[in-house]
Structures are given as structure tokens and as C-alpha cells.
Design a protein around this motif. Structure first.
Motif, PDB file in Angstrom:
ATOM      1  N   GLY A  14       0.780  -1.229   0.000  1.00 41.13           N
ATOM      2  CA  GLY A  14       0.000   0.000   0.000  1.00 41.13           C
ATOM      3  C   GLY A  14       0.810   1.275   0.000  1.00 41.13           C
ATOM      4  N   VAL A  15       2.139   1.157  -0.014  1.00 42.61           N
ATOM      5  CA  VAL A  15       3.024   2.326   0.005  1.00 42.61           C
ATOM      6  C   VAL A  15       3.626   2.528  -1.387  1.00 42.61           C
ATOM      7  N   ARG A  16       3.318   3.638  -2.023  1.00 44.52           N
ATOM      8  CA  ARG A  16       3.882   3.980  -3.326  1.00 44.52           C
ATOM      9  C   ARG A  16       5.107   4.873  -3.096  1.00 44.52           C
ATOM     10  N   THR A  17       6.277   4.365  -3.456  1.00 45.98           N
ATOM     11  CA  THR A  17       7.518   5.118  -3.303  1.00 45.98           C
ATOM     12  C   THR A  17       7.947   5.687  -4.645  1.00 45.98           C
ATOM     13  N   LEU A  18       8.122   6.996  -4.676  1.00 44.48           N
ATOM     14  CA  LEU A  18       8.571   7.713  -5.872  1.00 44.48           C
ATOM     15  C   LEU A  18       9.980   8.213  -5.592  1.00 44.48           C
ATOM     16  N   THR A  19      10.936   7.714  -6.352  1.00 41.18           N
ATOM     17  CA  THR A  19      12.341   8.021  -6.102  1.00 41.18           C
ATOM     18  C   THR A  19      12.903   8.894  -7.210  1.00 41.18           C
ATOM     19  N   LEU A  41       2.325  11.418  -8.865  1.00 43.05           N
ATOM     20  CA  LEU A  41       1.532  11.718  -7.679  1.00 43.05           C
ATOM     21  C   LEU A  41       0.039  11.659  -7.992  1.00 43.05           C
ATOM     22  N   ARG A  42      -0.338  12.239  -9.125  1.00 48.10           N
ATOM     23  CA  ARG A  42      -1.755  12.221  -9.511  1.00 48.10           C
ATOM     24  C   ARG A  42      -2.220  10.808  -9.827  1.00 48.10           C
ATOM     25  N   ASP A  48      -6.848   3.028  -5.613  1.00 49.88           N
ATOM     26  CA  ASP A  48      -7.307   2.693  -4.264  1.00 49.88           C
ATOM     27  C   ASP A  48      -6.269   1.892  -3.484  1.00 49.88           C
ATOM     28  N   ALA A  49      -5.469   1.102  -4.194  1.00 49.97           N
ATOM     29  CA  ALA A  49      -4.479   0.262  -3.510  1.00 49.97           C
ATOM     30  C   ALA A  49      -3.350   1.079  -2.901  1.00 49.97           C
ATOM     31  N   VAL A  50      -3.173   2.316  -3.361  1.00 45.94           N
ATOM     32  CA  VAL A  50      -2.129   3.190  -2.824  1.00 45.94           C
ATOM     33  C   VAL A  50      -2.703   3.975  -1.659  1.00 45.94           C
ATOM     34  N   ARG A  51      -2.151   3.770  -0.477  1.00 49.81           N
ATOM     35  CA  ARG A  51      -2.669   4.421   0.717  1.00 49.81           C
ATOM     36  C   ARG A  51      -1.737   5.493   1.264  1.00 49.81           C
ATOM     37  N   VAL A  52      -0.456   5.406   0.923  1.00 42.95           N
ATOM     38  CA  VAL A  52       0.545   6.383   1.357  1.00 42.95           C
ATOM     39  C   VAL A  52       1.540   6.556   0.212  1.00 42.95           C
ATOM     40  N   VAL A  53       2.005   7.791   0.037  1.00 41.65           N
ATOM     41  CA  VAL A  53       3.025   8.074  -0.981  1.00 41.65           C
ATOM     42  C   VAL A  53       4.296   8.553  -0.285  1.00 41.65           C
ATOM     43  N   VAL A  54       5.420   7.979  -0.682  1.00 40.67           N
ATOM     44  CA  VAL A  54       6.727   8.391  -0.181  1.00 40.67           C
ATOM     45  C   VAL A  54       7.515   8.989  -1.336  1.00 40.67           C
ATOM     46  N   VAL A  55       8.105  10.156  -1.112  1.00 38.33           N
ATOM     47  CA  VAL A  55       8.996  10.773  -2.096  1.00 38.33           C
ATOM     48  C   VAL A  55      10.398  10.793  -1.497  1.00 38.33           C
ATOM     49  N   LEU A  96      -3.299  16.271  -2.352  1.00 37.81           N
ATOM     50  CA  LEU A  96      -3.424  14.828  -2.560  1.00 37.81           C
ATOM     51  C   LEU A  96      -4.268  14.212  -1.446  1.00 37.81           C
ATOM     52  N   ASP A  97      -5.122  13.272  -1.807  1.00 39.09           N
ATOM     53  CA  ASP A  97      -5.958  12.613  -0.805  1.00 39.09           C
ATOM     54  C   ASP A  97      -5.142  11.718   0.119  1.00 39.09           C
TER      55      ASP A  97
END
Length: 261
Positions: A14-19, A41-42, A48-55, A96-97
Motif C-alpha cells: 500500500g506504500v507507493r515510493t517515488l524516487t 503523484l496524480r 485505491d491500492a495506494v494508501r501512502v506516498v513516499v517521495v 493529494l488525498d
């Protein structure tokens, strides 16, 4: 020859990491990177499966700010450039939600400092450094720094950091309230993932509404904030997460906010 992507995307639990992936330039931002990050990010916001975004950044740096080589000789003014690149990115992060974690793994300078401050949560490695470097080239802090920094450290300290371009270490950053946690370099990625997964287990709808309430309250009166809370509380109370939380409390178990009610 295969072109190396300027942004790496990975999703785990559930954590989307953008590096940011320009390590040879300490992830200094060019138009391609800024556009890719905004689009990613958009896209995360629509899943729905992405609950948190990490940059975060690859290599030794988080983001060294604007890649000056990418704008030299360009027939575009500063205002036009900011309105086309950094401003949409910062607005996307703030609206962002999903919760957005800025995982600062190294130097964050100039617009990179603004990016580091823009998240809902800021996690720093011990080697992280933040520098409001704009005055060194006789420019004004941009990309949200003049909004974020004084709200975190007060007007006078913000002005001092911007005027003198002093380097803020991780220890000083935590003392000033520029980051919530500082982790050892050698375990930083694992610590960030563990923190993000903990956040991902929390009620997504309630956190979305909380983010909206906090953002609105930053520029509203107490009366307006009270009205906003009342309206958002109704939305939260009508959501299945609330029913799950209450049921779990009565059953003396941990709530499962990942299931659909």
C-alpha cells in the motif's frame, strides 16, 4: 541505448515510493523530473491500492534544487517557469488525498528544500541537510518555502535561514520541527517503509478528511475551522471506516481499515 528513467516507482504493502533518479546531479530537478513526479503523484491518487506516498531520492541527495543547466539560455521568465513546473507540483502534494511522506535521504537545497518541507510527514536520514540556498544567487525562496518555513519555525528564524543560507543538520532540523523523525543512514529505507506501512494501516478516508481540515485551518478563523470540522465529521461518521472502528472497539480487537465495509 536505454534511457534511464528520471523517476522510479514502486509499490509495496500500500506504500507507493517515488524516487527521484538523477543521482549524478544530486537529483537536481529539470522539467522532465518535475513533470514525471507531478504525473506520478496524480496517478497514485487515483489508485485505491495506494494508501501512502513516499517521495525520496536516489544516491547521496534528496534534491539539490533546480538544475540550472536545464534553464540557462531558455526564453522563459522565472514566473512562467515556476507556474509551469514547481507550483503545480507543490499544489498536487498539498491537495493529494493520500498522506505524503518526504523521506529526505541527503541534501535538500533551494527548491529541493521546499519539496522536503511540503509533505504531511517529513522523515530525515542522519546525513540529511536542508539549505535555503536562494540568497546565494540573489533570488527569492520559491516553490512554497516562504509559506512552509515560517509556519514551522516562525518568521524570524525563517528569515535568518533564508538570508544567510545556513545549513540545517538533521539534529537541528528535528529540534526546529522541520522533520518528525530522524533515522540512521544505514537503516533509513527500511525505517521509512515501516513508518509508511504503519500509516497505511490507518483509516484512509479519515486521514484524507483530516488533511483537508488542517490545510483549511491554516488560513481560516476559529469559527470557520469549527464549521469545517463539523461538516467533515459528518462525512467521516457516514463512512464504513467509522463503523469498523466502533465495532472493533466493542469487540476489543484491532480495527481493519483496509477492508471494505
Amino acid at each position: 541505448m536505454t534511457q534511464v528513467p528520471v523517476l522510479l516507482v514502486e509499490t509495496v504493502n500500500g506504500v507507493r515510493t517515488l524516487t527521484l533518479n538523477r543521482p549524478d546531479r544530486l537529483n537536481a530537478a529539470n522539467d522532465d523530473l518535475l513533470y514525471a513526479l507531478t504525473v506520478a503523484l496524480r496517478a497514485a491518487n487515483a489508485e485505491d491500492a495506494v494508501r501512502v506516498v513516499v517521495v525520496t531520492g536516489s544516491g547521496r541527495g534528496f534534491c539539490a534544487g533546480q538544475d540550472l543547466g536545464g534553464v540557462s539560455g531558455r526564453n522563459m521568465g522565472f514566473t512562467e517557469h515556476l507556474q509551469a513546473t514547481y507550483n503545480p507540483l507543490i499544489r498536487t502534494i498539498r491537495t493529494l488525498d493520500r498522506p505524503v511522506i518526504m523521506a529526505v535521504n541527503g541534501v535538500a537545497a533551494g527548491a529541493g528544500a521546499s519539496l522536503a518541507l511540503s509533505g504531511d510527514i517529513r522523515l530525515w536520514a542522519q546525513s540529511a541537510r536542508l539549505i535555503e540556498v536562494f540568497s546565494n544567487i540573489a533570488l527569492v525562496p520559491d516553490s512554497g518555502s516562504t509559506w512552509f518555513l515560517p509556519r514551522l519555525v516562525g518568521y524570524n528564524r525563517a528569515f535568518e535561514l533564508m538570508a544567510l543560507a545556513d545549513t540545517v543538520t538533521a539534529a537541528e532540523g528535528q529540534r526546529l520541527g522541520l522533520c518528525e523523525q530522524v533515522y540512521p543512514d544505514e537503516t533509513f529505507a527500511a525505517d521509512v517503509q515501516a513508518y509508511a506501512e504503519r500509516l497505511a494501516a490507518r483509516p484512509a478516508n479519515a486521514l484524507k478528511l483530516t488533511k483537508q481540515a488542517l490545510s483549511a485551518a491554516l488560513t481560516s478563523s476559529l469559527d470557520d475551522a469549527l464549521d469545517q470540522e463539523a461538516a467533515l465529521q459528518q462525512l467521516a461518521g457516514d463512512h464504513w471506516e467509522h463503523a469498523e472502528g466502533v465495532t472493533a472497539f466493542k469487540e476489543k480487537r484491532a480495527p481493519d481499515f483496509r477492508k471494505q465495509g
